[in-house]
Design a protein around this motif. Structure first.
Motif, PDB file in Angstrom:
ATOM      1  N   LYS A  29       0.843  -1.199   0.000  1.00  0.00           N
ATOM      2  CA  LYS A  29       0.000   0.000   0.000  1.00  0.00           C
ATOM      3  C   LYS A  29       0.880   1.250   0.000  1.00  0.00           C
ATOM      4  O   LYS A  29       1.910   1.298   0.663  1.00  0.00           O
ATOM      5  N   ILE A  30       0.466   2.241  -0.731  1.00  0.00           N
ATOM      6  CA  ILE A  30       1.116   3.554  -0.695  1.00  0.00           C
ATOM      7  C   ILE A  30       0.137   4.515  -0.040  1.00  0.00           C
ATOM      8  O   ILE A  30      -0.951   4.761  -0.573  1.00  0.00           O
ATOM      9  N   PHE A  31       0.511   5.025   1.121  1.00  0.00           N
ATOM     10  CA  PHE A  31      -0.357   5.930   1.859  1.00  0.00           C
ATOM     11  C   PHE A  31      -0.062   7.380   1.471  1.00  0.00           C
ATOM     12  O   PHE A  31       1.017   7.700   0.976  1.00  0.00           O
ATOM     13  N   ARG A  32      -1.014   8.230   1.759  1.00  0.00           N
ATOM     14  CA  ARG A  32      -0.891   9.642   1.368  1.00  0.00           C
ATOM     15  C   ARG A  32      -1.315  10.541   2.524  1.00  0.00           C
ATOM     16  O   ARG A  32      -2.396  10.357   3.092  1.00  0.00           O
ATOM     17  N   LEU A  33      -0.448  11.481   2.855  1.00  0.00           N
ATOM     18  CA  LEU A  33      -0.751  12.434   3.913  1.00  0.00           C
ATOM     19  C   LEU A  33      -1.621  13.564   3.382  1.00  0.00           C
ATOM     20  O   LEU A  33      -1.823  13.703   2.172  1.00  0.00           O
ATOM     21  N   GLU A  34      -2.114  14.372   4.285  1.00  0.00           N
ATOM     22  CA  GLU A  34      -2.979  15.484   3.877  1.00  0.00           C
ATOM     23  C   GLU A  34      -2.234  16.497   3.028  1.00  0.00           C
ATOM     24  O   GLU A  34      -2.848  17.215   2.237  1.00  0.00           O
ATOM     25  N   ASN A  35      -0.910  16.574   3.203  1.00  0.00           N
ATOM     26  CA  ASN A  35      -0.117  17.504   2.385  1.00  0.00           C
ATOM     27  C   ASN A  35       0.346  16.868   1.070  1.00  0.00           C
ATOM     28  O   ASN A  35       1.207  17.408   0.397  1.00  0.00           O
ATOM     29  N   SER A  36      -0.219  15.685   0.742  1.00  0.00           N
ATOM     30  CA  SER A  36       0.058  14.965  -0.505  1.00  0.00           C
ATOM     31  C   SER A  36       1.401  14.261  -0.529  1.00  0.00           C
ATOM     32  O   SER A  36       1.825  13.788  -1.581  1.00  0.00           O
ATOM     33  N   TRP A  37       2.095  14.175   0.601  1.00  0.00           N
ATOM     34  CA  TRP A  37       3.318  13.392   0.647  1.00  0.00           C
ATOM     35  C   TRP A  37       2.946  11.906   0.732  1.00  0.00           C
ATOM     36  O   TRP A  37       1.886  11.546   1.241  1.00  0.00           O
ATOM     37  N   PHE A  38       3.836  11.037   0.245  1.00  0.00           N
ATOM     38  CA  PHE A  38       3.559   9.605   0.159  1.00  0.00           C
ATOM     39  C   PHE A  38       4.479   8.819   1.083  1.00  0.00           C
ATOM     40  O   PHE A  38       5.584   9.253   1.402  1.00  0.00           O
ATOM     41  N   TYR A  39       4.018   7.637   1.476  1.00  0.00           N
ATOM     42  CA  TYR A  39       4.885   6.734   2.239  1.00  0.00           C
ATOM     43  C   TYR A  39       4.342   5.311   2.173  1.00  0.00           C
ATOM     44  O   TYR A  39       3.141   5.074   1.992  1.00  0.00           O
ATOM     45  N   ILE A  40       5.288   4.368   2.294  1.00  0.00           N
ATOM     46  CA  ILE A  40       4.947   2.962   2.500  1.00  0.00           C
ATOM     47  C   ILE A  40       5.226   2.604   3.952  1.00  0.00           C
ATOM     48  O   ILE A  40       4.413   1.991   4.623  1.00  0.00           O
ATOM     49  N   SER A  41       6.410   3.004   4.416  1.00  0.00           N
ATOM     50  CA  SER A  41       6.762   2.886   5.826  1.00  0.00           C
ATOM     51  C   SER A  41       6.601   4.250   6.480  1.00  0.00           C
ATOM     52  O   SER A  41       7.072   5.252   5.936  1.00  0.00           O
ATOM     53  N   PRO A  42       5.944   4.333   7.631  1.00  0.00           N
ATOM     54  CA  PRO A  42       5.719   5.645   8.282  1.00  0.00           C
ATOM     55  C   PRO A  42       6.995   6.416   8.572  1.00  0.00           C
ATOM     56  O   PRO A  42       6.960   7.634   8.704  1.00  0.00           O
ATOM     57  N   ARG A  43       8.133   5.722   8.674  1.00  0.00           N
ATOM     58  CA  ARG A  43       9.369   6.441   8.996  1.00  0.00           C
ATOM     59  C   ARG A  43       9.983   7.120   7.784  1.00  0.00           C
ATOM     60  O   ARG A  43      10.951   7.864   7.923  1.00  0.00           O
ATOM     61  N   LEU A  44       9.457   6.860   6.580  1.00  0.00           N
ATOM     62  CA  LEU A  44       9.990   7.464   5.361  1.00  0.00           C
ATOM     63  C   LEU A  44       8.843   8.068   4.558  1.00  0.00           C
ATOM     64  O   LEU A  44       7.956   7.344   4.112  1.00  0.00           O
TER      65      LEU A  44
END
Length: 282
Positions: free
Chosen positions: A137-152
């Motif tokens: 899964k590729i998650f997306r923050l409210e500011n449109s930044w992406f991550y697979i692992s929360p630390r990156l």
């Protein structure tokens, strides 16, 4: 184009819509064939699954395209292809089809695609070919930044792809090349010839008297006389005879040793910081 919180109001373009539009802004569209067309049941296919096509125009539910290999122009139904951006972003490819494409010849371990959900715009997954096909899964923050692992977190998908192309950093392997990046069309890839098998007659050492080969003293290196068997072969024969129980009783007693057990504990590699895509997700 939007993220999971895509604004559906007419004329309302969110910050995420803008970035997705920029991501997909290309001078020419590229398509990948998802199904052989026409169906092999009807006639010999003009286009085969996995083939890359160049868009010339869209006419209703049909694409007018140019084949990448032959350069010939023809038409293909809209639902038989998917758009590809930057070589690795596949629009509207479901999980099962992604696995079929990644298993095509030419894709090696580390071949990958980022695919957009057919159900929700701006929702992405990463599919990677390794020992099996892995989906993240590729998650997306409210500011449109992406991550697979929360630390990156990454400002864009390109940065994410570039990072995991340099280091696996928790993924199953490093990303090596986009899916179907080879220019050769699947039907043009020659089949590999079958391996050459050398047939050997079975040889049973137990049926051979070792004295017919060489003396016991020669096997143990205590006889300096010339024999037809090389030193390396003599040692190999001696080792084999000792393992198969053909030693003298006194020799076996001397070589008896207490058996010991060794246990190797595999490291506990946890993927708790990674979310693999559920099987029911597309």
């Amino acid at each position: 184009m939007g993220n999971a919180m895509w604004a559906r109001g007419a004329g309302n373009e969110t910050h995420s819509d803008y970035h997705d539009s920029v991501l997909k802004a290309e001078e020419h569209d590229t398509l990948v064939v998802l199904h052989d067309y026409p169906s092999p049941d009807i006639s010999d296919p003009i286009f085969r699954m996995g083939e890359k096509l160049r868009v010339l125009s869209r006419e209703g539910n049909w694409w007018r395209v140019r084949a990448g290999q032959s350069g010939s122009e023809n038409y293909i139904p809209y639902d038989h292809v998917a758009k590809v951006y930057h070589g690795w972003l596949f629009e509207g490819v479901v999980r099962q089809k992604a696995e079929e494409l990644l298993r095509l010849p030419g894709n090696r371990p580390g071949s990958f695609m980022v695919r957009e959900s057919i159900h929700e715009r701006g929702v992405y997954s990463l599919s990677v070919k390794h020992r099996t096909i892995m989906h993240y899964k590729i998650f997306r923050l409210e500011n449109s930044w992406f991550y697979i692992s929360p630390r990156l977190t990454f400002q864009c998908l390109e940065d994410m792809v570039n990072h995991y192309s340099d280091s696996s950093d928790g993924l199953c392997c490093i990303l090596t090349a986009p899916c179907l990046s080879e220019t050769t069309s699947p039907q043009d890839i020659p089949s590999q010839p079958p391996p050459v098998v050398m047939r050997r007659n079975n040889f049973d050492w137990k049926k051979v008297n070792r004295r017919d080969l060489v003396s016991t003293a020669a096997l143990q290196g205590q006889d300096n006389r010339d024999t037809a068997v090389s030193y390396g072969v003599r040692n190999s024969i001696a080792s084999y005879l000792s393992l198969t129980g053909t030693q003298e009783p006194e020799e076996r007693k001397k070589n008896r040793k207490k058996k010991s057990k060794s246990v190797y504990v595999m490291p506990d590699y946890s993927l708790s910081h990674m979310d693999l895509e559920d099987e029911y997700e597309t």
